[in-house]
Write an enzyme that holds these catalytic residues in place. Structure first.
Site, PDB file in Angstrom:
ATOM      1  N   SER A  19     -10.136 -20.744   8.766  1.00 11.94           N
ATOM      2  CA  SER A  19     -10.661 -19.654   7.952  1.00 11.94           C
ATOM      3  C   SER A  19     -11.699 -20.229   6.997  1.00 11.94           C
ATOM      4  CB  SER A  19      -9.538 -18.985   7.153  1.00 11.94           C
ATOM      5  OG  SER A  19     -10.061 -18.093   6.180  1.00 11.94           O
ATOM      6  N   TYR A  44      -2.218 -19.282   0.836  1.00 14.44           N
ATOM      7  CA  TYR A  44      -2.971 -19.096   2.083  1.00 14.44           C
ATOM      8  C   TYR A  44      -4.167 -20.039   2.150  1.00 14.44           C
ATOM      9  CZ  TYR A  44      -5.820 -17.000   5.722  1.00 14.44           C
ATOM     10  OH  TYR A  44      -6.589 -16.812   6.853  1.00 14.44           O
TER      11      TYR A  44
END
Length: 236
Positions: free
Chosen positions: A137, A150
Site C-alpha cells: 500500500s 495498518y
C-alpha cells in the site's frame, strides 16, 4: 487439480473477494490457480469464473493466520507465482483501537505473510525459479491519522519485500511489491465515496505485469494511484 505443464501455477491468498478475486480473474487466462481464503462458498464462485476463463483451479479454505494450517496446506505445492494479497485494515486512532483490532491486522498483514511465504518459497528456491508478489500500500511509505497499526504493517511489508528480494534473487526467484493508493473495496466503511478510487482490476493489471516480465527483468516496486480524488472514474 492436475497441473498443466504448459501453464504456470499461481497461489493467491485472500482470493474470495475484492483485489484477490480480481487478481485471480486476471491470471486465469494464463495461469492455473490455487485460491485460498476462509470463505469456501465465495471461493467456489471465484473458481467457477476462473475455470470458465481457462484455468485449472484448486480451492483451499485456510485461515492463513494459522501457521500450522498454512504450512500443512501449502508445503510441497509446486507454485510458480505466489500472490500474498490477504489483508485487513481498521482505520482508527490508536487510543480507540481495541487489542483485537490491533492483533488481527498484525496477524493477517504480517504473520500470514510469513506463514504462506515460508511454506512456498523453499520449493521455488530448489527449482531455481518463481515469483513472490506482495500487495502492499502507499501507506507503506506514508502515514495518516488512524493508521498507527495498518500503516505500520505496510511499512513492514516494504522492508520485508526488499530484504527477501536481495536474499533470493540469485536463486532465480523474484520478489515484487505492488503499492496501490485507495482502492474501492469492502475495506472502506459504508458510505465512503469510492467513485474516484482505483478499482480492484487496476491492481490486478499491475500484478499481471509484474509477474510476466522477462526472466532477467524484475519489477520490484510498482506504485499505482488514482489520478485525482477530485475526478470520478466515469468522468474520463
Amino acid at each position: 487439480m492436475t497441473q498443466n505443464l504448459l501453464r504456470p501455477v499461481a497461489l493467491v491468498t485472500g482470493a474470495s473477494r475484492g483485489i484477490g478475486r480480481a487478481i485471480a480473474a486476471r491470471l486465469a487466462p494464463t495461469h492455473d490457480l490455487v485460491l485460498t481464503a476462509r470463505d469456501a462458498a465465495r471461493l467456489g464462485d471465484v473458481a467457477a469464473s476462473c475455470e470458465a476463463a481457462g484455468a485449472r483451479v484448486r480451492t483451499m479454505a485456510v485461515d492463513v493466520r494459522d501457521g500450522a494450517a498454512a504450512g500443512a496446506a501449502f508445503a510441497g505445492l509446486e507454485i510458480d507465482v505466489l500472490v500474498n494479497n490477504a489483508g485487513v485494515a481498521v482505520l482508527t486512532p490508536f487510543l480507540e483501537l481495541t487489542p483485537d483490532e490491533w492483533h488481527r491486522q498484525v496477524d493477517v498483514n504480517v504473520h500470514a505473510l510469513y506463514h504462506v511465504t515460508r511454506a512456498v518459497l523453499p520449493g521455488m528456491v530448489q527449482r531455481g525459479r518463481g515469483h513472490v508478489c506482495i500487495i502492499g500500500s502507499t501507506a507503506g511509505r506514508n502515514t495518516f491519522v488512524g493508521g498507527s497499526c495498518y500503516a505500520g504493517t505496510k511499512h513492514f511489508v516494504m522492508g520485508f519485500a526488499e530484504s527477501l528480494m536481495l536474499e533470493v534473487r540469485d536463486a532465480g526467484v523474484g520478489v515484487s511489491v505492488i503499492t496501490p493508493g485507495s482502492v474501492a473495496t469492502e475495506l472502506f466503511p459504508e458510505g465512503t465515496n469510492t467513485a474516484w478510487m482505483l478499482e480492484p482490476e487496476n491492481v490486478a493489471d499491475a500484478v499481471l505485469f509484474a509477474v510476466t516480465t522477462p526472466p532477467h527483468m524484475l519489477v520490484h516496486r510498482l506504485e499505482v494511484r488514482p489520478l485525482s480524488p477530485k475526478r470520478p472514474r466515469d468522468s474520463f
